[in-house]
Design a protein around this motif. Structure first.
Motif, short mmCIF file in Angstrom:
data_model
loop_
_atom_site.label_atom_id
_atom_site.label_comp_id
_atom_site.label_asym_id
_atom_site.label_seq_id
_atom_site.Cartn_x
_atom_site.Cartn_y
_atom_site.Cartn_z
N ILE A 323 -23.76 -12.42 6.19
CA ILE A 323 -23.17 -11.76 5.02
C ILE A 323 -22.74 -12.83 4.04
O ILE A 323 -22.00 -13.75 4.39
CB ILE A 323 -21.96 -10.89 5.40
CG1 ILE A 323 -22.31 -9.90 6.51
CG2 ILE A 323 -21.39 -10.19 4.18
CD1 ILE A 323 -23.26 -8.82 6.11
N GLU A 324 -23.18 -12.72 2.79
CA GLU A 324 -22.73 -13.63 1.75
C GLU A 324 -21.41 -13.12 1.17
O GLU A 324 -21.26 -11.93 0.87
CB GLU A 324 -23.78 -13.72 0.63
CG GLU A 324 -25.12 -14.29 1.07
CD GLU A 324 -24.99 -15.73 1.57
OE1 GLU A 324 -24.13 -16.48 1.03
OE2 GLU A 324 -25.75 -16.11 2.47
N LEU A 325 -20.45 -14.04 1.00
CA LEU A 325 -19.11 -13.66 0.57
C LEU A 325 -18.76 -14.15 -0.82
O LEU A 325 -17.99 -13.50 -1.53
CB LEU A 325 -18.08 -14.20 1.57
CG LEU A 325 -18.17 -13.66 2.99
CD1 LEU A 325 -17.20 -14.42 3.89
CD2 LEU A 325 -17.87 -12.17 3.02
N GLY A 326 -19.24 -15.32 -1.22
CA GLY A 326 -18.85 -15.90 -2.49
C GLY A 326 -17.65 -16.83 -2.33
O GLY A 326 -17.21 -17.14 -1.22
N GLU A 327 -17.11 -17.27 -3.47
CA GLU A 327 -16.04 -18.26 -3.46
C GLU A 327 -14.70 -17.65 -3.04
O GLU A 327 -13.95 -18.24 -2.27
CB GLU A 327 -15.93 -18.89 -4.85
CG GLU A 327 -14.87 -19.98 -4.94
CD GLU A 327 -15.24 -21.23 -4.14
OE1 GLU A 327 -14.30 -21.99 -3.79
OE2 GLU A 327 -16.43 -21.42 -3.87
N HIS A 328 -14.38 -16.51 -3.61
CA HIS A 328 -13.11 -15.85 -3.31
C HIS A 328 -13.40 -14.46 -2.74
O HIS A 328 -14.23 -13.72 -3.30
CB HIS A 328 -12.25 -15.73 -4.58
CG HIS A 328 -12.05 -17.04 -5.28
ND1 HIS A 328 -11.24 -18.02 -4.79
CD2 HIS A 328 -12.56 -17.51 -6.45
CE1 HIS A 328 -11.25 -19.06 -5.61
NE2 HIS A 328 -12.05 -18.78 -6.63
N TRP A 329 -12.69 -14.09 -1.69
CA TRP A 329 -12.96 -12.81 -1.07
C TRP A 329 -11.77 -12.35 -0.21
O TRP A 329 -10.89 -13.14 0.15
CB TRP A 329 -14.23 -12.85 -0.21
CG TRP A 329 -14.31 -14.03 0.73
CD1 TRP A 329 -14.91 -15.23 0.48
CD2 TRP A 329 -13.74 -14.14 2.05
NE1 TRP A 329 -14.79 -16.08 1.55
CE2 TRP A 329 -14.08 -15.43 2.54
CE3 TRP A 329 -13.03 -13.28 2.86
CZ2 TRP A 329 -13.68 -15.87 3.79
CZ3 TRP A 329 -12.64 -13.72 4.13
CH2 TRP A 329 -12.97 -15.00 4.57
N ALA A 330 -11.77 -11.07 0.07
CA ALA A 330 -10.78 -10.49 1.00
C ALA A 330 -11.53 -9.53 1.91
O ALA A 330 -12.37 -8.75 1.45
CB ALA A 330 -9.67 -9.76 0.24
N LEU A 331 -11.23 -9.60 3.20
CA LEU A 331 -11.97 -8.85 4.20
C LEU A 331 -10.97 -8.15 5.13
O LEU A 331 -10.00 -8.77 5.59
CB LEU A 331 -12.86 -9.81 5.01
CG LEU A 331 -14.01 -9.22 5.82
CD1 LEU A 331 -15.03 -8.56 4.88
CD2 LEU A 331 -14.68 -10.33 6.63
N LEU A 332 -11.21 -6.88 5.41
CA LEU A 332 -10.33 -6.10 6.28
C LEU A 332 -11.09 -5.66 7.52
O LEU A 332 -12.10 -4.95 7.43
CB LEU A 332 -9.80 -4.87 5.54
CG LEU A 332 -8.89 -3.94 6.36
CD1 LEU A 332 -7.61 -4.66 6.79
CD2 LEU A 332 -8.56 -2.67 5.57
N LEU A 333 -10.60 -6.08 8.69
CA LEU A 333 -11.15 -5.65 9.97
C LEU A 333 -10.23 -4.59 10.56
O LEU A 333 -9.01 -4.71 10.48
CB LEU A 333 -11.28 -6.81 10.96
CG LEU A 333 -12.36 -7.88 10.70
CD1 LEU A 333 -11.96 -8.80 9.56
CD2 LEU A 333 -12.61 -8.69 11.97
#
Length: 402
Positions: A323-333
């Motif tokens: 999965i490509e995310l980029g420079e800034h990201w937020a991820l919820l598991l």
């Protein structure tokens, strides 16, 4: 005379004297009519806030002891000997406290009775109504205090056990990256006191990769929690030992199969490997829902490559996607305890389709901590009450996000 209540003992309704407006029902276990009448008269003298019920044998008393506030027990009964009557009454689960009545020549029996578990003892002929009422009150209040102290201690023990489980299930991540923030929340299903089988971990390796694990052992309770701790520790050990990603699920399944109590127990797993530059990740889903991206857009990650949960097949299967995310990201598991919340009582499971609109109402205004707490609350509201299964949330934030 016969029967469970003698005419010589008049039922007494609360008088003007009471404790917090409460009148108590007291059981008098006495086979002698004269002694029973004297007890009733003593209580009448002080307008005791009591309702007196009389029985003649221990067998009758056992039937009543759960229904009364206190028992006045004469030790000299036809169906008992010595302290056997007291011991039989004290053996009744949730039975009332006992005050023993004894004759002057048997006063030593009273001290023995207190040592055996009676709240107090009184010598017949040497007490007045106030003494008798005081003994009853003392027995009731002390029993309440003892029960409250026991409940407090049990609560403290549960809190200590929960803390131990939290340390095992929700450990301090081994990650040293100031650009990568994380927040976690755990809420047991049905708001039970103890945690269930949800667990997570984060570990950095020497190449800069951050490995993330979120798992869920089916069921909830101490056995599932212990199994979740075993799987988490095994996973951390495998990562630190340098075992390749593709081989870890096989080892975790071996641990699961060897430690589970029943063959039908399984565990779902979401495993991520975040690249050293933090711009992409590799993801493996074993029967587990995919994470959701919160920034730069709100959307669930692809969940089309999902292998069976651990413990379902004889051998674990591993497959991953990038999965490509980029420079800034937020991820919820999230574990499925959140996603299986219902849209109203008896409704369909929400899934990410139902949960993400709630996320959009909270993020980013509520911030990381507010998001996790409020999101669970909102899903519970839609569910019509506490969620059935445990909920574990893990929020990962990289760089500057709104």
């Amino acid at each position: 005379m016969s029967g469970s209540e003698s005419p010589a003992v008049r039922p007494r309704v609360a008088g003007t004297e009471s404790v917090e407006g409460v009148s108590w029902t007291v059981l008098l276990v006495e086979d002698d009519d004269t002694d029973a009448f004297l007890v009733s008269e003593l209580l009448d003298e002080v307008a005791a806030p009591l309702r007196l019920t009389r029985v003649r044998t221990v067998a009758e008393a056992i039937v009543h002891t759960r229904k009364v506030a206190c028992v006045l027990l004469d030790l000299g009964l036809p169906d008992s000997e010595g302290l056997s009557a007291l011991r039989r009454l004290l053996a009744v689960e949730r039975g009332a406290p006992v005050v023993v009545l004894t004759g002057l020549v048997d006063e030593y029996r009273g001290a023995e009775a207190v040592a055996a578990g009676a709240q107090d003892y009184l010598v017949k002929g040497q007490v007045d109504g106030r003494d008798l009422l005081r003994a009853v009150r003392y027995a009731i209040e002390r029993e309440r205090a003892d029960t409250a102290a026991l409940a407090l201690r049990e609560s403290e023990l549960r809190a200590e056990e929960k803390a131990r489980l939290e340390r095992g299930l929700l450990p301090k991540p081994l990650v040293d990256d100031p650009t990568l923030d994380h927040r976690a929340r755990y809420r047991p299903g049905h708001r039970q006191a103890l945690l269930g089988g949800d667990f997570y971990d984060m570990v950095s390796t020497s190449d800069g990769t951050v490995h993330v694990l979120l798992g869920d052992v089916c069921g909830h309770g101490p056995d599932e929690a212990a199994l979740g701790v075993s799987l988490r520790i095994a996973w951390r050990t495998l990562v630190l030992a340098g075992v390749p990603d593709a081989d870890r699920l096989g080892f975790l399944q071996q641990v699961l199969v060897s430690e589970r109590e029943r063959d039908e127990i399984f565990a779902t797993v979401c495993a991520l490997a975040i690249a050293p530059d933090r711009r992409s990740l590799r993801m493996t889903l074993a029967g587990h829902p995919p994470p959701a991206l919160l920034f730069p857009r709100i959307a669930a990650l692809r969940g089309d490559v999902v292998v069976p949960a651990l413990g379902i097949l004889d051998e674990a299967v591993s497959d991953e996607v990038t999965i490509e995310l980029g420079e800034h990201w937020a991820l919820l598991l999230a574990t499925d305890g959140l996603l299986e919340g219902r849209d109203s009582v008896g409704g369909e499971p929400l899934g990410w389709e139902g949960v993400l609109p709630e996320v959009a109402r909270l993020w980013p205004e509520r911030g990381p901590d507010g998001l996790l707490d409020d999101l669970i609350d909102r899903v519970e509201e839609r569910n019509g009450g506490p969620l059935t299964d445990d909920v574990a949330l893990l929020l990962l934030i990289r760089g500057q996000v709104p």
